[in-house]
Design a protein around this motif. Structure first.
Motif, PDB file in Angstrom:
ATOM      1  N   THR A   6      16.011  10.914-125.343  1.00  0.00           N
ATOM      2  CA  THR A   6      14.469  10.206-124.794  1.00  0.00           C
ATOM      3  C   THR A   6      15.116   9.504-126.320  1.00  0.00           C
ATOM      4  OG1 THR A   6      12.599  11.254-123.491  1.00  0.00           O
ATOM      5  CG2 THR A   6      12.178   9.308-124.806  1.00  0.00           C
ATOM      6  N   THR A   9      11.941   4.619-129.645  1.00  0.00           N
ATOM      7  CA  THR A   9      12.051   3.371-129.567  1.00  0.00           C
ATOM      8  C   THR A   9      11.967   2.304-131.106  1.00  0.00           C
ATOM      9  OG1 THR A   9       9.905   3.585-128.995  1.00  0.00           O
ATOM     10  CG2 THR A   9      11.122   3.723-127.266  1.00  0.00           C
ATOM     11  N   CYS A  23      11.634  -7.635-122.605  1.00  0.00           N
ATOM     12  CA  CYS A  23      11.275  -5.511-123.532  1.00  0.00           C
ATOM     13  C   CYS A  23       9.650  -6.392-123.932  1.00  0.00           C
ATOM     14  CB  CYS A  23      12.070  -5.803-124.182  1.00  0.00           C
ATOM     15  SG  CYS A  23      12.105  -6.366-125.911  1.00  0.00           S
ATOM     16  N   THR A  28       9.188  -0.272-121.819  1.00  0.00           N
ATOM     17  CA  THR A  28       9.680   0.749-121.517  1.00  0.00           C
ATOM     18  C   THR A  28      11.333   0.661-121.880  1.00  0.00           C
ATOM     19  OG1 THR A  28      10.408   3.032-120.296  1.00  0.00           O
ATOM     20  CG2 THR A  28       9.926   0.400-119.085  1.00  0.00           C
ATOM     21  N   THR A  29      11.624   2.287-121.634  1.00  0.00           N
ATOM     22  CA  THR A  29      13.280   1.797-121.805  1.00  0.00           C
ATOM     23  C   THR A  29      14.064   3.181-121.118  1.00  0.00           C
ATOM     24  OG1 THR A  29      13.190   2.685-124.938  1.00  0.00           O
ATOM     25  CG2 THR A  29      15.224   3.400-122.875  1.00  0.00           C
ATOM     26  N   PHE A  30      14.979   1.915-120.101  1.00  0.00           N
ATOM     27  CA  PHE A  30      14.999   1.657-119.351  1.00  0.00           C
ATOM     28  C   PHE A  30      16.731   2.406-118.957  1.00  0.00           C
ATOM     29  CE2 PHE A  30      12.496  -1.855-117.505  1.00  0.00           C
ATOM     30  CZ  PHE A  30      12.021  -1.506-117.074  1.00  0.00           C
ATOM     31  N   THR A  39      14.859   2.640-113.267  1.00  0.00           N
ATOM     32  CA  THR A  39      14.259   4.037-113.881  1.00  0.00           C
ATOM     33  C   THR A  39      14.031   3.703-115.578  1.00  0.00           C
ATOM     34  OG1 THR A  39      15.168   4.992-111.418  1.00  0.00           O
ATOM     35  CG2 THR A  39      13.557   6.693-112.957  1.00  0.00           C
ATOM     36  N   ASP A  40      13.015   4.430-115.511  1.00  0.00           N
ATOM     37  CA  ASP A  40      12.625   4.367-117.461  1.00  0.00           C
ATOM     38  C   ASP A  40      12.897   5.812-118.065  1.00  0.00           C
ATOM     39  OD1 ASP A  40      10.210   5.702-116.788  1.00  0.00           O
ATOM     40  OD2 ASP A  40       9.294   3.899-117.386  1.00  0.00           O
TER      41      ASP A  40
END
Length: 431
Positions: A6, A9, A23, A28-30, A39-40
């Motif tokens: 992951t 961030t 953002c 969130t991080t896609f 989808t993240d």
């Protein structure tokens, strides 16, 4: 994605410019996208009603476009070629001529500009000034045409204009867009009065530029009569007509070009966003042949044209525009969208629908309220954004290929979000 993969961030806060915007709305991080879903990194899936601001009209990762691109890359097909002749470019131009221009009786030269919409707009106003020998360009209230200085001068939004830091944004006259002065006011009559009065202070224009539906400006949709009137006025004044079809084009309003319904033939048309079909940077300017007076390299750029985008753009044209079936589907989807948005509008006093085709939204009267609805929708699994002078419009830009069941599901989430927010606000007001 495994947890140990992951992304950290904090890197965004530490290293990315404060100019970042989307953002902040979708924190969130896609990591994956397919069709109308994203989808993240935590495995959460969201329905996408933003579609790259209409850059993904055919959805994320179309399998046919992907296969063609992989094949092109695998055989060492040209990646970057300046404006040299390539097989990918020839195939794209032939598909565009056969399936887009000829069926509509249109005759345009296609100029490959830099990779984004603002590059196409810059080329258009530069060429209009060269053709006519005039400087002034007529743009319209609430219009958005790009963020580079020439395009920004055409743009109405004060927040975006402030980003120029005091740089000169001149040689443009802003006049009222259709409906911008309220119901019952004929803005076309006002425009004609200003331009035909030798003492109005408005210089003879090189061009008029407008969006058939103003995307960032709040989904204001010009009537056929207004577009026709501007076209007639431009011709009478010896000015060129430029239609900015960057966000409203490629099927977004129900036809390939958003101006088709008005029966006009602009002197120039800007295209970008979904032109590549795959989210790849690609912009072009359509020019009537008699106005294509550039000398070689008089307007150029390192990344004019994009061979990977030529490949996917050709597939998009052949897959979706070779016959009328896709366009027919858009009409039925637009009806579903209108019905769903009306349910949202019915929850909010004074709310109203705006836009056309699959470029519609709800004006809820307040940027704060629109923002709360979009934020709640994101919590429930829907990516959707606002537009308008004060961000007062909840704006739907779902991929045109979104399956009906998913489309209705997304509209249901939006309705639930609007109900949650209004119920909560009513509760707070009653306390």
């Amino acid at each position: 994605m495994p947890k140990d993969m992951t992304p950290d961030t904090t890197i965004y806060e530490r290293r990315e410019s404060e100019a970042r915007s989307y953002c902040r709305s979708f924190p969130t991080t896609f990591v994956k996208a397919q069709g109308s879903e994203m989808t993240d990194a935590d495995g959460n899936t969201y329905i996408d009603f933003l579609a790259g601001c209409s850059s993904l009209n055919y959805g994320h990762g179309d399998p046919d476009m992907k296969a063609a691109l992989i094949e092109h890359i695998s055989r060492d097909g040209i990646s970057h070629g300046l404006d040299m002749h390539t097989d990918a470019k020839a195939d794209f131009l032939e598909a565009y001529e056969k399936h887009i221009l000829e069926p509509r009786g249109l005759d345009y030269k296609i100029m490959m500009t830099g990779p984004t919409g603002t590059n196409a707009v810059e080329a258009a106003i530069k060429l209009a000034r060269k053709v006519t020998g005039r400087r002034n360009v007529i743009a319209f209230t609430n219009g958005f045409h790009g963020m580079t200085l020439g395009s920004l001068a055409l743009t109405g939004n004060s927040g975006k204009r402030n980003g120029a830091g005091g740089a000169h944004l001149g040689d443009v006259t802003h006049l009222p867009y259709d409906g911008s002065m309220g119901d019952g006011v004929d803005t076309l009559q006002f425009i004609e009065a200003m331009l035909e009065n030798g003492s109005s202070g408005v210089d003879a224009p090189a061009a008029f530029i407008f969006e058939p539906v103003q995307g960032e400006g709040g989904l204001n949709a010009a009537s056929d009569e207004w577009m026709q009137g501007v076209a007639r006025l431009a011709k009478r004044l010896g000015a060129l007509l430029i239609v900015d079809d960057i966000q409203s084009g490629c099927g977004r309003t129900g036809t390939y070009f958003a101006f088709e319904r008005a029966g006009i033939e602009p002197d120039m048309v800007t295209q970008a966003k979904s032109l590549s079909g795959y989210g790849l940077p690609f912009a072009a300017l359509l020019i009537k042949p008699e106005h294509d007076i550039w000398k070689p390299a008089e307007h150029n750029g390192t990344f004019r044209g994009n061979n990977h985008a030529f490949v996917t753009g050709r597939v998009a044209i052949e897959k979706f525009w070779a016959d009328k079936s896709f366009e027919s589907e858009l009409q039925s989807k637009a009806t579903v969208l209108t019905t769903g948005l009306q349910e949202v509008a019915d929850l909010i006093p004074g709310a109203k629908l705006k836009g056309r085709g699959l470029m519609q939204g709800v004006d809820v009267g307040s940027g704060e309220l629109a923002g709360e609805i979009c934020a709640r929708a994101f919590e429930k699994g829907l990516i959707i954004e606002t537009s308008g002078a004060d961000d007062e419009v909840v704006k739907v830009l779902a991929p045109l290929t979104t399956p009906d069941e998913m489309f209705r599901k997304g509209l249901g989430i939006l309705l639930e979000a609007a109900r949650d927010v209004t119920d909560n606000n009513n509760k707070i007001a009653a306390e």
